[in-house]
Design a protein around this motif. Structure first.
Motif, PDB file in Angstrom:
ATOM      1  N   TRP A 118    -121.298  14.932  30.414  1.00  0.00           N
ATOM      2  CA  TRP A 118    -120.542  13.911  31.130  1.00  0.00           C
ATOM      3  C   TRP A 118    -120.653  14.096  32.643  1.00  0.00           C
ATOM      4  CZ3 TRP A 118    -119.561   9.290  30.194  1.00  0.00           C
ATOM      5  CH2 TRP A 118    -119.281   8.852  28.897  1.00  0.00           C
ATOM      6  N   GLU A 119    -120.748  15.330  33.103  1.00  0.00           N
ATOM      7  CA  GLU A 119    -120.970  15.540  34.534  1.00  0.00           C
ATOM      8  C   GLU A 119    -122.336  14.982  34.947  1.00  0.00           C
ATOM      9  OE1 GLU A 119    -118.935  16.413  36.776  1.00  0.00           O
ATOM     10  OE2 GLU A 119    -117.273  17.240  35.606  1.00  0.00           O
TER      11      GLU A 119
ATOM     12  N   ALA B 101    -122.990  11.929  37.569  1.00  0.00           N
ATOM     13  CA  ALA B 101    -123.907  11.999  38.711  1.00  0.00           C
ATOM     14  C   ALA B 101    -124.842  10.797  38.748  1.00  0.00           C
ATOM     15  CB  ALA B 101    -124.705  13.299  38.652  1.00  0.00           C
ATOM     16  N   ASP B 102    -125.350  10.387  37.587  1.00  0.00           N
ATOM     17  CA  ASP B 102    -126.232   9.220  37.533  1.00  0.00           C
ATOM     18  C   ASP B 102    -125.478   7.933  37.853  1.00  0.00           C
ATOM     19  OD1 ASP B 102    -128.315  10.874  36.904  1.00  0.00           O
ATOM     20  OD2 ASP B 102    -128.392  10.341  34.779  1.00  0.00           O
TER      21      ASP B 102
ATOM     22  N   ASP C 255    -125.548   4.100  40.790  1.00  0.00           N
ATOM     23  CA  ASP C 255    -125.645   2.728  40.302  1.00  0.00           C
ATOM     24  C   ASP C 255    -124.720   1.843  41.128  1.00  0.00           C
ATOM     25  OD1 ASP C 255    -125.457   0.317  38.917  1.00  0.00           O
ATOM     26  OD2 ASP C 255    -125.569   1.269  36.943  1.00  0.00           O
ATOM     27  N   PRO C 256    -125.253   0.914  41.914  1.00  0.00           N
ATOM     28  CA  PRO C 256    -124.391   0.092  42.773  1.00  0.00           C
ATOM     29  C   PRO C 256    -123.428  -0.799  41.993  1.00  0.00           C
ATOM     30  CG  PRO C 256    -126.639  -0.754  42.759  1.00  0.00           C
ATOM     31  CD  PRO C 256    -126.680   0.578  42.077  1.00  0.00           C
TER      32      PRO C 256
ATOM     33  N   SER D 183    -127.335  -0.229  29.111  1.00  0.00           N
ATOM     34  CA  SER D 183    -128.731  -0.318  28.672  1.00  0.00           C
ATOM     35  C   SER D 183    -129.625   0.679  29.401  1.00  0.00           C
ATOM     36  CB  SER D 183    -129.264  -1.736  28.888  1.00  0.00           C
ATOM     37  OG  SER D 183    -129.266  -2.077  30.254  1.00  0.00           O
ATOM     38  N   THR D 184    -129.106   1.333  30.444  1.00  0.00           N
ATOM     39  CA  THR D 184    -129.898   2.311  31.196  1.00  0.00           C
ATOM     40  C   THR D 184    -129.257   3.691  31.121  1.00  0.00           C
ATOM     41  OG1 THR D 184    -128.763   1.628  33.243  1.00  0.00           O
ATOM     42  CG2 THR D 184    -130.876   0.582  32.736  1.00  0.00           C
ATOM     43  N   THR D 185    -128.319   3.982  32.000  1.00  0.00           N
ATOM     44  CA  THR D 185    -127.713   5.326  32.071  1.00  0.00           C
ATOM     45  C   THR D 185    -127.118   5.759  30.742  1.00  0.00           C
ATOM     46  OG1 THR D 185    -127.209   5.006  34.425  1.00  0.00           O
ATOM     47  CG2 THR D 185    -125.999   6.734  33.254  1.00  0.00           C
TER      48      THR D 185
END
Length: 287
Positions: free
Chosen positions: A50-51, A55-56, A60-61, A94-96
């Motif tokens: 989860w950390e 971070a990711d 993400d804007p 759909s990404t991270t």
């Protein structure tokens, strides 16, 4: 019996200013929980995963706010995200979320997630449900936000997000009425309850209630002398609490008082958090 009704107070009837933002608050537990004094390997890996996700998400804007709170008294974590709009939520899942899902579900499993917004369109709901997450989607009914939507001090503030589901034979309109009474009276007698919002769950006879308290003393008053203490018995006649998520520096006194009210609560300490410049209308602005 016809449920009681009364017009919304003007401050409850004001349109929400959260716009298209969507908030997601969810609970995760390790597949193999640890003991009282030592966390399991799965628990440690869950927290680390989860950390990494946290971070990711910061890059993400479309993620306006992200926070990880470690549970107190149980092996679990509460995760909270605020997305700019439904498209941002779909993009994130759909990404991270997809990139980390395999590693995360290898050591942890999701429990209930509470999702809030003025409107949550089907693509956003489907993106989250595709991850096999148990979720309740609530759309804004009424509420108030004091201090012009400014974020309360994160070092002391406690956020409470709960789901109340009607009992068999319970009336959703009556449940709305009693929570309307809570909001109406709390606005004047609970100065430190700076945010109160009620959301109707899509497809269920249930509400999601979200509250923000400036500090422990304000939450303590709410539970022992304020509107929670006053209206709990009335609400209990028509509905039952399914989950109570406490995010922030929750003291042992709060844990004790909420147990007296028989709330199915998850308590946390203040964890890692990130907010985009300016904040959000859902979590609070920072300008």
């Amino acid at each position: 019996m016809t449920p009681p009704t009364e017009p919304l107070a003007p401050f409850l009837a004001e349109p929400s200013r959260i716009g298209e933002e969507i908030s997601v608050t969810g609970k995760w537990v390790p597949t193999e929980p640890g003991g009282r004094f030592r966390k399991s390997a799965e628990s440690r890996e869950m927290l680390q995963e989860w950390e990494d996700i946290h971070a990711d998400a910061k890059g993400d804007p479309g993620v306006l706010f992200t926070e990880i709170n470690h549970a107190v008294g149980e092996d679990a974590v509460l995760v909270h995200h605020v997305f700019k709009d439904p498209d941002a939520l779909v993009h994130y899942f759909s990404t991270t979320a997809t990139q980390h899902m395999g590693a995360l579900t290898g050591v942890a499993r999701p429990q209930l997630h509470l999702i809030r917004g003025t409107s949550i369109p089907a693509p956003a709901r489907e993106a989250l449900m595709a991850k096999n997450v148990t979720a309740a989607f609530g759309e804004h009914l009424f509420g108030y936000v004091k201090e012009d939507y400014r974020r309360p001090d994160p070092e002391t503030a406690i956020m409470v997000t709960a789901k109340w589901t009607c009992l068999p034979g319970g009336d959703l309109e009556e449940l709305k009425y009693w929570w309307q009474r809570v909001g109406t009276e709390a606005h004047s007698i609970e100065k430190g309850l700076v945010r109160f919002e009620a959301y109707q769950v899509i497809g269920e006879d249930a509400l999601i209630i979200h509250e923000a308290f400036e500090n422990t003393d304000e939450l303590k008053f709410h539970l022992t002398k304020g509107t929670a203490e006053k209206y709990k018995k009335d609400i209990d006649k028509v509905a039952a609490p399914e989950a109570y998520f406490f995010r922030g520096p929750v003291s042992w006194t709060i844990r004790t008082y909420s147990k007296f009210l028989h709330l199915p609560a998850t308590y946390t300490s203040h964890g890692s958090s990130f907010t985009q410049a300016g904040g959000s209308m859902s979590e609070g602005t920072t300008d």
